[in-house]
Motif scaffolding. Sequence first.
Motif, PDB file in Angstrom:
ATOM      1  N   HIS A   1      38.504  38.039  47.874  1.00 17.51           N
ATOM      2  CA  HIS A   1      39.591  37.074  48.067  1.00 17.51           C
ATOM      3  C   HIS A   1      40.671  37.606  49.003  1.00 17.51           C
ATOM      4  O   HIS A   1      41.873  37.488  48.720  1.00 17.51           O
ATOM      5  CB  HIS A   1      40.185  36.670  46.712  1.00 17.51           C
TER       6      HIS A   1
ATOM      7  N   ASP B   1      33.547  29.402  42.540  1.00 14.82           N
ATOM      8  CA  ASP B   1      34.088  29.493  43.905  1.00 14.82           C
ATOM      9  C   ASP B   1      33.244  30.403  44.795  1.00 14.82           C
ATOM     10  O   ASP B   1      33.634  30.698  45.932  1.00 14.82           O
ATOM     11  CB  ASP B   1      35.548  29.970  43.879  1.00 14.82           C
ATOM     12  N   HIS B   2      32.095  30.852  44.311  1.00 11.52           N
ATOM     13  CA  HIS B   2      31.215  31.703  45.142  1.00 11.52           C
ATOM     14  C   HIS B   2      29.833  31.077  45.352  1.00 11.52           C
ATOM     15  O   HIS B   2      29.033  31.603  46.109  1.00 11.52           O
ATOM     16  CB  HIS B   2      31.059  33.094  44.498  1.00 11.52           C
TER      17      HIS B   2
ATOM     18  N   ASP C   1      34.128  40.215  44.192  1.00 13.95           N
ATOM     19  CA  ASP C   1      35.386  40.497  43.508  1.00 13.95           C
ATOM     20  C   ASP C   1      35.450  41.901  42.905  1.00 13.95           C
ATOM     21  O   ASP C   1      36.369  42.197  42.134  1.00 13.95           O
ATOM     22  CB  ASP C   1      35.662  39.429  42.448  1.00 13.95           C
TER      23      ASP C   1
ATOM     24  N   HIS D   1      28.426  37.008  42.676  1.00 14.67           N
ATOM     25  CA  HIS D   1      28.395  36.702  41.240  1.00 14.67           C
ATOM     26  C   HIS D   1      28.421  35.194  41.126  1.00 14.67           C
ATOM     27  O   HIS D   1      28.570  34.488  42.139  1.00 14.67           O
ATOM     28  CB  HIS D   1      29.550  37.369  40.492  1.00 14.67           C
TER      29      HIS D   1
HETATM   30 ZN   LIG Z   1      36.078  35.159  43.043  1.00 16.29          ZN
END
Ligand SMILES: [Zn+2]
Length: 210
Positions: free
Chosen positions: A190, A73-74, A146, A69
């Motif tokens: 995560h 942070d990805h 996630d 997504h």
């Molecule tokens: Zn994430």
Amino acid sequence: MPEVIVLFDGYSTKLPNGSMDANCTCTLIKSTKLIIVDTMTAWDREKIVQALAQYNIKPENIDYVVCTHSHADHIGNNNLFTNATHIVGLSVQQNTIFYEEPQILNEGYELCPDVKVIATPGHTAEDVTVLVKSTKEKMLFAVTGDLFEKEDDILEPSIWKALGTPELLKTQSVMRSRVINLADFIIPGHGPMFRVSHAMREIVKNQIIE
Ligand SMILES: [Zn+2]
């Protein structure tokens, strides 16, 4: 042929001031194509270059970047991989050409034999999961982003619910059950990879929101 290598385990910790300290799991898939799933934060560039070098891979050798997504942070280092096709959620981009790939929403979009991308919305409206059938272990690995935050969110569903899109909680609960039923191993967004058990599948099934 496909081999799944977790380059970095993701994590997430709530800080006393209410913000999060988090980074995503970064996974390399070695097959007839070289694929990287989720590229961490913009501050992790050197870490990723060094981790790939341990496998004699240069960023320009990567064929596909998949971001489960589009959260910051990805996607932080997508521009390391300028020879690759970039799949960010449901969209496919190569250079300035950009389109939505309908197979991701349907039977799955095959990147090479035994590796495909399927839509698993919930955390956001456009999440995808990468499914990898490993020939060596004869196991199915699901790199879920996630959709699964970490193994703990199976017994503590408040973890994924608090981070997901509120209108999509029901969708996410269905997708979680679908993916955990397919997978032998889950590589969550995560947390470290975990092996799926029958008991986990039952728990996740019972969490489906009607
Ligand atoms: Zn994430």
